[in-house]
Design a protein around this motif. Structure first.
Motif, PDB file in Angstrom:
ATOM      1  N   LEU A  40       0.836  -1.194   0.000  1.00 24.27           N
ATOM      2  CA  LEU A  40       0.000   0.000   0.000  1.00 24.27           C
ATOM      3  C   LEU A  40       0.875   1.249   0.000  1.00 24.27           C
ATOM      4  O   LEU A  40       2.022   1.223   0.438  1.00 24.27           O
ATOM      5  CB  LEU A  40      -0.902   0.009   1.242  1.00 24.27           C
ATOM      6  CG  LEU A  40      -1.830  -1.202   1.411  1.00 24.27           C
ATOM      7  CD1 LEU A  40      -2.518  -1.164   2.774  1.00 24.27           C
ATOM      8  CD2 LEU A  40      -2.876  -1.239   0.295  1.00 24.27           C
ATOM      9  N   THR A  41       0.320   2.357  -0.485  1.00 28.88           N
ATOM     10  CA  THR A  41       1.030   3.633  -0.465  1.00 28.88           C
ATOM     11  C   THR A  41       0.848   4.301   0.900  1.00 28.88           C
ATOM     12  O   THR A  41      -0.058   3.952   1.669  1.00 28.88           O
ATOM     13  CB  THR A  41       0.494   4.583  -1.542  1.00 28.88           C
ATOM     14  OG1 THR A  41      -0.858   4.935  -1.216  1.00 28.88           O
ATOM     15  CG2 THR A  41       0.529   3.924  -2.927  1.00 28.88           C
ATOM     16  N   VAL A  42       1.692   5.277   1.185  1.00 26.35           N
ATOM     17  CA  VAL A  42       1.556   6.050   2.422  1.00 26.35           C
ATOM     18  C   VAL A  42       0.168   6.681   2.499  1.00 26.35           C
ATOM     19  O   VAL A  42      -0.477   6.673   3.559  1.00 26.35           O
ATOM     20  CB  VAL A  42       2.656   7.138   2.506  1.00 26.35           C
ATOM     21  CG1 VAL A  42       2.384   8.095   3.662  1.00 26.35           C
ATOM     22  CG2 VAL A  42       4.028   6.498   2.668  1.00 26.35           C
ATOM     23  N   GLU A  43      -0.313   7.217   1.373  1.00 29.72           N
ATOM     24  CA  GLU A  43      -1.632   7.881   1.386  1.00 29.72           C
ATOM     25  C   GLU A  43      -2.756   6.885   1.661  1.00 29.72           C
ATOM     26  O   GLU A  43      -3.780   7.263   2.241  1.00 29.72           O
ATOM     27  CB  GLU A  43      -1.871   8.628   0.071  1.00 29.72           C
ATOM     28  CG  GLU A  43      -0.946   9.820  -0.129  1.00 29.72           C
ATOM     29  CD  GLU A  43      -0.944  10.787   1.064  1.00 29.72           C
ATOM     30  OE1 GLU A  43      -2.028  11.153   1.544  1.00 29.72           O
ATOM     31  OE2 GLU A  43       0.156  11.177   1.508  1.00 29.72           O
ATOM     32  N   GLN A  44      -2.584   5.617   1.246  1.00 30.66           N
ATOM     33  CA  GLN A  44      -3.585   4.597   1.569  1.00 30.66           C
ATOM     34  C   GLN A  44      -3.558   4.222   3.050  1.00 30.66           C
ATOM     35  O   GLN A  44      -4.592   3.953   3.643  1.00 30.66           O
ATOM     36  CB  GLN A  44      -3.343   3.343   0.715  1.00 30.66           C
ATOM     37  CG  GLN A  44      -3.759   3.480  -0.736  1.00 30.66           C
ATOM     38  CD  GLN A  44      -3.375   2.235  -1.540  1.00 30.66           C
ATOM     39  OE1 GLN A  44      -2.194   1.909  -1.668  1.00 30.66           O
ATOM     40  NE2 GLN A  44      -4.371   1.545  -2.064  1.00 30.66           N
TER      41      GLN A  44
END
Length: 222
Positions: A40-44
């Motif tokens: 997952l991305t940091v924003e997720q």
């Protein structure tokens, strides 16, 4: 300068005092990758932070296909072990946070941390960033016993007691922070820059700050 309206100011940690999103995302992704899940991305991950590591991981697993309680327990341990070994690779205080702590301390305000992060991890993070001595008390998600982290009022009540009593306010970025403060009868300040699960206006805080340079004037208005 003893006319400041609060004797105690408490802070959440993740998404409030510290931007821990990079290191928490790495820890989630370590656990996910170990069972061949997509990362997952940091924003997720940011909206998953705030309810403790197990809650964060459960949401990460749900986002990548779900899991059993047994698998979650194994991966939770895996996440914590990785995180403890990589606590402050990316983590740092938000801009002007240290200045705000200094300014509050100069006014005689007693400072505290109340987080849903496990207490020993919170203490390690703050220690590695040389911030521990600034706080009268550091209360974690497990300090008051199982199930008594925020939004329970218990850690907020303990914060006020450990700081010697007096008029207190709490600063946080999640619904858990605002609900815990309100349950304990304290006004709450919400951080627009934090790890928001919903629009900050929906948290129900008495005030919202865009950055830590807003904090003291905001507290003086409360």
């Amino acid at each position: 300068m003893n006319d400041f309206p609060f004797q105690i100011v408490g802070f959440d940690l993740d998404g409030t005092l510290l931007d821990t999103s990079g290191d928490l995302t790495d820890a989630v992704n370590h656990a996910l990758a170990s069972v061949r899940r997509p990362t997952l991305t940091v924003e997720q991950v940011k909206p998953m932070i705030g309810g403790g590591a197990r809650h964060m991981l459960a949401q990460g697993m749900a986002a990548t296909g779900g899991c059993s309680e047994e698998e979650l327990a194994v991966l939770h341990r895996r996440l914590l072990d990785y995180y403890e070994a990589h606590l402050t690779v990316h983590t740092q205080p938000y801009p002007h946070a240290i200045d705000a702590l200094d300014a509050l301390a100069a006014r005689g305000v007693r400072l505290a941390v109340v987080t849903n992060k496990l207490e020993h991890l919170a203490r390690q993070v703050l220690g590695q960033l040389d911030l521990t001595a600034r706080f009268v008390t550091i209360i974690g998600g497990d300090t008051m016993g199982p199930g008594n982290g925020k939004p329970s009022r218990q850690p907020i009540d303990a914060m006020v007691e450990r700081c010697g009593g007096g008029r207190a306010a709490f600063v946080g970025d999640s619904i858990y922070d605002i609900q815990a403060a309100h349950a304990a009868g304290l006004p709450a300040v919400a951080c627009r820059f934090g790890f928001l699960m919903q629009p900050v206006e929906e948290l129900g805080a008495e005030a919202i700050i865009d950055g830590f340079d807003d904090l003291l004037p905001t507290l003086e208005r409360l």
